[in-house]
Scaffold this active site. Structure first.
Site, mmCIF file in Angstrom:
data_model
loop_
_atom_site.group_PDB
_atom_site.id
_atom_site.type_symbol
_atom_site.label_atom_id
_atom_site.label_comp_id
_atom_site.label_asym_id
_atom_site.label_seq_id
_atom_site.Cartn_x
_atom_site.Cartn_y
_atom_site.Cartn_z
ATOM 1 N N ASP A 1 0.421 -1.303 -0.363
ATOM 2 C CA ASP A 1 0.326 -0.164 -0.300
ATOM 3 C C ASP A 1 0.970 1.685 0.041
ATOM 4 O OD1 ASP A 1 -2.263 -1.813 0.687
ATOM 5 O OD2 ASP A 1 -2.172 -1.905 2.572
ATOM 6 N N GLU B 1 -14.935 -17.866 5.865
ATOM 7 C CA GLU B 1 -14.984 -17.278 5.319
ATOM 8 C C GLU B 1 -16.008 -17.629 3.959
ATOM 9 O OE1 GLU B 1 -13.659 -14.088 4.750
ATOM 10 O OE2 GLU B 1 -11.649 -14.141 6.443
#
Length: 354
Positions: free
Chosen positions: A41, A219
């Site tokens: 990032d 998930e």
């Protein structure tokens, strides 16, 4: 001075110029991607001839300062903020960005207190002329009225008005991250409602298969992602470049375009490109490029500099979302219609510094 002497003087001057030019070419500095071994990032702000760089560390907010990004590995760095333990912004600090508005510095970052479900965006402020000095203070959480899950916020001053873009959920965990836009009252307060301007609805954005080991932990089997929105302005147009698919798959960059007409906060004012505008290049050793940012190089001759992009990428197809993601930079150009042309990830070979 006789004609022959004038002629000789011009010849000598031309020769000296040629020697100096060739010396400049030989002396041209280069760099090779990635500019840092690890840096998920990445974010760059170029201001007053300095480059300010940040990336996700997970634990704190670290700021780098350098005259040239090619020197990032040896640049001055400082931990500017470590959140106190137990705070709702004390864990999993992601995607920090430093900005400068009205003579003050702000860093936007995503963080939680327990797990990903509590991720929100937070803002710190510094009034010092140099962000490496002075004190950083917490301004608070910046979010919409519904206090929805949010990450990856970026902010722009567009014609005197501040706007924020980020990635969020429409409701509770639904397996989809969308791009939202809102007007700001000040650098740490949203003014009005958030507006959804993009969701992963194109086939190329829906490669969200979740790894089997994640599914065993509860998930859902697919997660469709639009995240990491970054503003890019060119003339009267405003673009938002975002990341799609997933960091553990074929992460790519998509493009939203505002043509400069109509209400910026009206979703109908934005057009999504039908295909990804920047994808991985295995032939160049670059996989899963994402979280793109943009800056203009610091001109050495008083000109406007050159347009560059920064993004993180993996060195192989199986490196996923960890710290093997490293920052890459490269110049980009503009198409005839005013849209950005990013090309493809360049090879890991020497190229001229910004």
């Amino acid at each position: 001075m006789t004609f022959s002497r004038i002629k000789s003087w011009f010849l000598v001057s031309a020769l000296l110029l040629l020697i100096l030019t060739n010396h400049h070419v030989v002396a041209q500095r280069t760099f090779t991607n990635p500019i840092k071994n690890s840096g998920p990032d990445p974010w760059v702000l170029q201001k007053d001839g300095w480059y300010y760089y940040m990336n996700t560390t997970g634990r704190n907010l670290t700021l780098w300062k350098t005259r040239n990004l090619a020197d990032l590995n040896t640049a001055e760095s400082k931990i500017i903020y470590t959140p106190p333990a137990g705070k709702p912004y004390s864990r999993e600090l992601w995607a920090p960005e430093i900005h400068s508005f009205n003579g003050r510095w702000y860093v936007y970052f995503s963080a939680d207190s327990l797990n990903n479900l509590s991720h929100r965006v937070w803002v710190i402020e510094n009034t010092s002329p140099d962000p490496m000095q002075g004190e950083w203070t917490m301004k608070g959480k910046i979010g919409d009225k519904g206090d929805h899950w949010a990450i990856d916020m970026s902010v722009i001053d567009f014609d005197g008005q501040l706007y924020a873009a980020w990635s969020g959920w429409e409701g509770p965990t639904n397996g989809r991250q969308d791009i939202y836009l809102a007007k700001l009252k000040n650098p740490w307060t949203i003014d009005g409602d958030r507006v959804k301007i993009s969701q992963p609805d194109q086939p190329w954005e829906q490669h969200g298969d979740v790894p089997q080991e994640w599914q065993k932990n509860g998930e859902i089997p697919k997660i469709y992602v639009n995240e990491g929105p970054e503003f890019l302005r060119h003339d009267n147009k405003l673009f938002i470049v975002y990341s799609a698919n997933a960091c553990w798959l074929d992460y790519s960059l998509g493009l939203l375009t505002y043509e400069g007409k109509g209400n910026l906060l009206d979703p109908k004012s934005w057009t999504k490109s039908a295909q990804a505008v920047f994808t991985q290049a295995p032939e160049n050793g670059v996989w899963a490029p994402g979280h793109g940012g943009f800056f203009r190089s610091s001109s050495r001759d008083g000109g406007l500099g050159q347009d560059w992009m920064i993004y993180h990428a993996n060195p192989s197809a199986t490196d996923g979302c960890g710290n093997k993601r490293a920052p890459h930079i490269q110049p980009f150009t503009w198409n005839a219609d005013g849209s950005p042309n990013f090309g493809k990830p360049v090879p890991k070979t020497p190229m001229p510094i910004p």
